[in-house]
Design an enzyme around this catalytic site. Structure first.
Site, PDB file in Angstrom:
ATOM      1  N   ARG A 106      -5.765   7.864 -33.757  1.00  0.00           N
ATOM      2  CA  ARG A 106      -4.565   7.834 -32.920  1.00  0.00           C
ATOM      3  C   ARG A 106      -4.626   8.857 -31.791  1.00  0.00           C
ATOM      4  O   ARG A 106      -5.455   9.764 -31.803  1.00  0.00           O
ATOM      5  CB  ARG A 106      -3.324   8.111 -33.761  1.00  0.00           C
ATOM      6  CG  ARG A 106      -3.317   9.525 -34.372  1.00  0.00           C
ATOM      7  CD  ARG A 106      -2.191   9.647 -35.362  1.00  0.00           C
ATOM      8  NE  ARG A 106      -2.101  10.965 -35.949  1.00  0.00           N
ATOM      9  CZ  ARG A 106      -1.036  11.746 -35.857  1.00  0.00           C
ATOM     10  NH1 ARG A 106       0.022  11.374 -35.180  1.00  0.00           N
ATOM     11  NH2 ARG A 106      -1.016  12.920 -36.453  1.00  0.00           N
ATOM     12  N   THR A 157      -7.812  23.009 -34.311  1.00  0.00           N
ATOM     13  CA  THR A 157      -8.400  21.679 -34.161  1.00  0.00           C
ATOM     14  C   THR A 157      -8.829  21.434 -32.725  1.00  0.00           C
ATOM     15  O   THR A 157      -8.102  21.736 -31.782  1.00  0.00           O
ATOM     16  CB  THR A 157      -7.383  20.607 -34.590  1.00  0.00           C
ATOM     17  OG1 THR A 157      -7.029  20.837 -35.948  1.00  0.00           O
ATOM     18  CG2 THR A 157      -7.979  19.205 -34.440  1.00  0.00           C
ATOM     19  N   LYS A 183     -11.861  23.117 -36.261  1.00  0.00           N
ATOM     20  CA  LYS A 183     -11.913  21.804 -36.912  1.00  0.00           C
ATOM     21  C   LYS A 183     -12.172  20.765 -35.838  1.00  0.00           C
ATOM     22  O   LYS A 183     -11.375  20.613 -34.902  1.00  0.00           O
ATOM     23  CB  LYS A 183     -10.599  21.530 -37.627  1.00  0.00           C
ATOM     24  CG  LYS A 183     -10.555  20.148 -38.232  1.00  0.00           C
ATOM     25  CD  LYS A 183      -9.517  20.065 -39.312  1.00  0.00           C
ATOM     26  CE  LYS A 183      -9.237  18.614 -39.622  1.00  0.00           C
ATOM     27  NZ  LYS A 183      -8.361  18.473 -40.772  1.00  0.00           N
ATOM     28  N   LYS A 228     -12.762  17.055 -34.453  1.00  0.00           N
ATOM     29  CA  LYS A 228     -12.475  15.647 -34.713  1.00  0.00           C
ATOM     30  C   LYS A 228     -13.629  14.777 -34.208  1.00  0.00           C
ATOM     31  O   LYS A 228     -13.999  14.850 -33.020  1.00  0.00           O
ATOM     32  CB  LYS A 228     -11.172  15.244 -34.015  1.00  0.00           C
ATOM     33  CG  LYS A 228      -9.933  15.887 -34.627  1.00  0.00           C
ATOM     34  CD  LYS A 228      -9.641  15.329 -36.016  1.00  0.00           C
ATOM     35  CE  LYS A 228      -8.269  15.766 -36.523  1.00  0.00           C
ATOM     36  NZ  LYS A 228      -7.996  15.251 -37.894  1.00  0.00           N
ATOM     37  N   ASP A 272     -14.112  16.505 -39.073  1.00  0.00           N
ATOM     38  CA  ASP A 272     -13.208  15.498 -39.632  1.00  0.00           C
ATOM     39  C   ASP A 272     -13.432  14.170 -38.932  1.00  0.00           C
ATOM     40  O   ASP A 272     -13.119  14.022 -37.755  1.00  0.00           O
ATOM     41  CB  ASP A 272     -11.748  15.936 -39.467  1.00  0.00           C
ATOM     42  CG  ASP A 272     -10.786  15.029 -40.237  1.00  0.00           C
ATOM     43  OD1 ASP A 272     -11.251  14.013 -40.801  1.00  0.00           O
ATOM     44  OD2 ASP A 272      -9.582  15.345 -40.272  1.00  0.00           O
ATOM     45  N   GLU A 329     -14.835  16.234 -43.518  1.00  0.00           N
ATOM     46  CA  GLU A 329     -13.630  15.637 -44.078  1.00  0.00           C
ATOM     47  C   GLU A 329     -13.627  14.123 -43.893  1.00  0.00           C
ATOM     48  O   GLU A 329     -13.931  13.632 -42.803  1.00  0.00           O
ATOM     49  CB  GLU A 329     -12.435  16.236 -43.319  1.00  0.00           C
ATOM     50  CG  GLU A 329     -11.189  16.402 -44.122  1.00  0.00           C
ATOM     51  CD  GLU A 329     -10.122  17.098 -43.302  1.00  0.00           C
ATOM     52  OE1 GLU A 329      -9.074  16.496 -43.108  1.00  0.00           O
ATOM     53  OE2 GLU A 329     -10.348  18.242 -42.833  1.00  0.00           O
ATOM     54  N   ASP A 356      -9.464  13.415 -47.723  1.00  0.00           N
ATOM     55  CA  ASP A 356      -8.136  13.624 -47.121  1.00  0.00           C
ATOM     56  C   ASP A 356      -7.314  12.339 -47.268  1.00  0.00           C
ATOM     57  O   ASP A 356      -6.476  12.234 -48.172  1.00  0.00           O
ATOM     58  CB  ASP A 356      -8.275  14.061 -45.653  1.00  0.00           C
ATOM     59  CG  ASP A 356      -6.923  14.247 -44.973  1.00  0.00           C
ATOM     60  OD1 ASP A 356      -5.886  14.150 -45.649  1.00  0.00           O
ATOM     61  OD2 ASP A 356      -6.894  14.497 -43.745  1.00  0.00           O
ATOM     62  N   LYS A 364      -1.652  17.449 -48.185  1.00  0.00           N
ATOM     63  CA  LYS A 364      -0.627  17.488 -47.135  1.00  0.00           C
ATOM     64  C   LYS A 364       0.704  17.064 -47.741  1.00  0.00           C
ATOM     65  O   LYS A 364       0.774  16.037 -48.430  1.00  0.00           O
ATOM     66  CB  LYS A 364      -0.989  16.532 -45.990  1.00  0.00           C
ATOM     67  CG  LYS A 364      -2.280  16.925 -45.264  1.00  0.00           C
ATOM     68  CD  LYS A 364      -2.691  15.871 -44.249  1.00  0.00           C
ATOM     69  CE  LYS A 364      -3.962  16.318 -43.516  1.00  0.00           C
ATOM     70  NZ  LYS A 364      -4.533  15.237 -42.702  1.00  0.00           N
ATOM     71  N   ASP A 399      -5.360  24.442 -42.863  1.00  0.00           N
ATOM     72  CA  ASP A 399      -5.561  23.743 -41.587  1.00  0.00           C
ATOM     73  C   ASP A 399      -4.143  23.479 -41.070  1.00  0.00           C
ATOM     74  O   ASP A 399      -3.631  22.379 -41.148  1.00  0.00           O
ATOM     75  CB  ASP A 399      -6.340  22.446 -41.845  1.00  0.00           C
ATOM     76  CG  ASP A 399      -6.420  21.555 -40.612  1.00  0.00           C
ATOM     77  OD1 ASP A 399      -6.360  22.093 -39.491  1.00  0.00           O
ATOM     78  OD2 ASP A 399      -6.551  20.322 -40.779  1.00  0.00           O
ATOM     79  N   ASP A 420      -2.613  24.299 -37.911  1.00  0.00           N
ATOM     80  CA  ASP A 420      -2.529  24.690 -36.505  1.00  0.00           C
ATOM     81  C   ASP A 420      -1.500  23.947 -35.652  1.00  0.00           C
ATOM     82  O   ASP A 420      -1.356  24.288 -34.475  1.00  0.00           O
ATOM     83  CB  ASP A 420      -3.909  24.607 -35.845  1.00  0.00           C
ATOM     84  CG  ASP A 420      -4.470  23.176 -35.864  1.00  0.00           C
ATOM     85  OD1 ASP A 420      -4.150  22.431 -36.808  1.00  0.00           O
ATOM     86  OD2 ASP A 420      -5.215  22.814 -34.938  1.00  0.00           O
TER      87      ASP A 420
END
Ligand SMILES: [Mg+2]
Length: 381
Positions: A36, A147, A172, A174, A201, A229, A254, A278, A331, A333
């Site tokens: 996304r 991130t 982190k 992406k 991730d 991840e 995750d 989460k 994580d 942030d």
């Protein structure tokens, strides 16, 4: 108010009212993953008022690509079954949390908002920081990551340089779009931030064979990668196990772990080395503690992560992270991404190190409906 003489878990609470309001917060720059792209976050704040007048707050953000929940569905759940389950109810915090969990299937973000609000109210009524009621201490600190979202390699390198300049030691990254481009992205980041520890991730973006190939390549290159991840699709437990067996870098689940039952299944299948918890997936603190307890029994470390969620949600996650021994990484942030820092209090971060501000409950000021205001069109939908 003085600390209650009865054990806090046993204290009987009565919920007088459940309220909610909508908010919209712009981000400083777009947040992009394999799933996304987000430029502003619509979120809902839930309030729980106890008999006696103490009010706690929790929040839920739209994360359609992950939880399937948008602001409308979060409001529908809060206004209907969740309010019905909690308003006027009496019980211990555990009993009231169980009512939230059982009120409807799914709706984990909406449940998390209400359940966090309940816990904030519970701890406020006891005049104690929530972290202490969860078994931790206010003075603890943890090193947070930053991130770097999925963009062109040069943009990612620039974001990595900025994060390191702001004091971050853990980035982190992406990935998960296209494996050749992913290699170029990681190479650019590693060159721009040679001293940083990297968490990767893929957000389910690779097939198992692709994941094995690309991760083995990162290992061969000796890149300072701490963990990878969710390399493959959430439902592909067998594929995740294959990746975990084939590479030496630690693999973290995750999107594959929403509950203690998921955690047990993954652990049983040896599908991962680490778990990312989460609150928006577990439906709040109780479900998150169950996952962390399952991990602890199995000797597996956890990260406490978050969606691109507002400060209230992040503060609740930080209280749990600092209290639970199985949580060794955070994580958290999103506050650095939001253009506003509302409500005040809760957490403090300096040079990448996060701590709690102290004070009763979550330690946050109440968020007013006119802060991060929602657009007027949908105020009452
Ligand atoms: Mg993730």
């Amino acid at each position: 108010m003085t600390a209650s003489p009865i054990p806090q878990e046993a204290a009987e609470l009565e919920v007088r009212a459940v309220r909610r309001h909508r908010h919209l917060a712009p981000l400083r720059h777009p947040f992009v993953t394999a799933a996304r792209r987000t430029e502003a976050v619509e979120y809902v704040v839930a309030e729980v008022e106890l008999a006696g007048g103490v009010v706690g707050q929790g929040s839920a953000a739209e994360t359609v690509a992950v939880t399937g929940e948008d602001a409308r569905s979060i409001l529908t759940a809060l206004d209907g079954p969740l309010r019905g389950a909690l308003e006027g109810a009496r019980g211990t915090v555990g009993e009231l949390s169980a009512r939230i969990a059982a009120a409807l299937p799914g709706a984990t973000s909406a449940k998390a908002a209400l359940e966090v609000a309940l816990h904030d109210a519970w701890a406020r009524a006891a005049d104690r920081p929530l972290v202490e009621l969860l078994g931790g201490r206010v003075g603890e600190v943890m090193r947070n990551d930053m991130t770097v979202s999925l963009e062109e390699p040069a943009t990612m390198a620039q974001r990595a340089r900025e994060a390191v300049a702001a004091g971050h030691e853990i980035l982190k990254i992406k990935l998960g779009h296209d494996i050749d481009e992913d290699r170029a992205r990681l190479a650019a980041v590693a060159e721009a931030a040679p001293a940083a520890r990297l968490r990767l991730d893929a957000n389910q973006g690779w097939l198992p064979e692709q994941a094995i190939e690309i991760i083995s390549g990162f290992e061969a290159d000796g890149l300072p990668v701490e963990l990878v991840e969710q390399p493959v699709a959430a439902g592909d437990v067998e594929g995740l196990a294959r990746v975990t067996a084939a590479v030496s870098l630690p693999i973290m689940a995750d999107e594959a772990v929403w509950s203690a039952a998921d955690a047990h299944r993954l652990i049983e299948a040896r599908a991962c080395d680490l778990l990312n918890i989460k609150l928006a997936k577990t439906g709040g603190l109780r479900g998150a503690i169950e996952v962390a307890d399952a991990a602890r029994l199995a000797g597996i470390d956890c990260m406490l992560g978050a969606m691109m969620e507002p400060r209230i949600s992040i503060t609740a996650a930080a209280h749990l992270a600092l209290a639970h021994p199985a949580v060794t990484m955070i994580d958290l942030d999103p506050p650095a991404w939001f253009a506003t820092a509302l409500p005040r209090g809760g957490i403090v971060q300096e040079r990448g190190v996060l701590r709690l501000s102290g004070g009763p409950g979550l330690g946050l000021a109440p968020l007013r409906p006119d802060e991060d205001p929602a657009p007027p069109d949908g105020g009452d939908r």
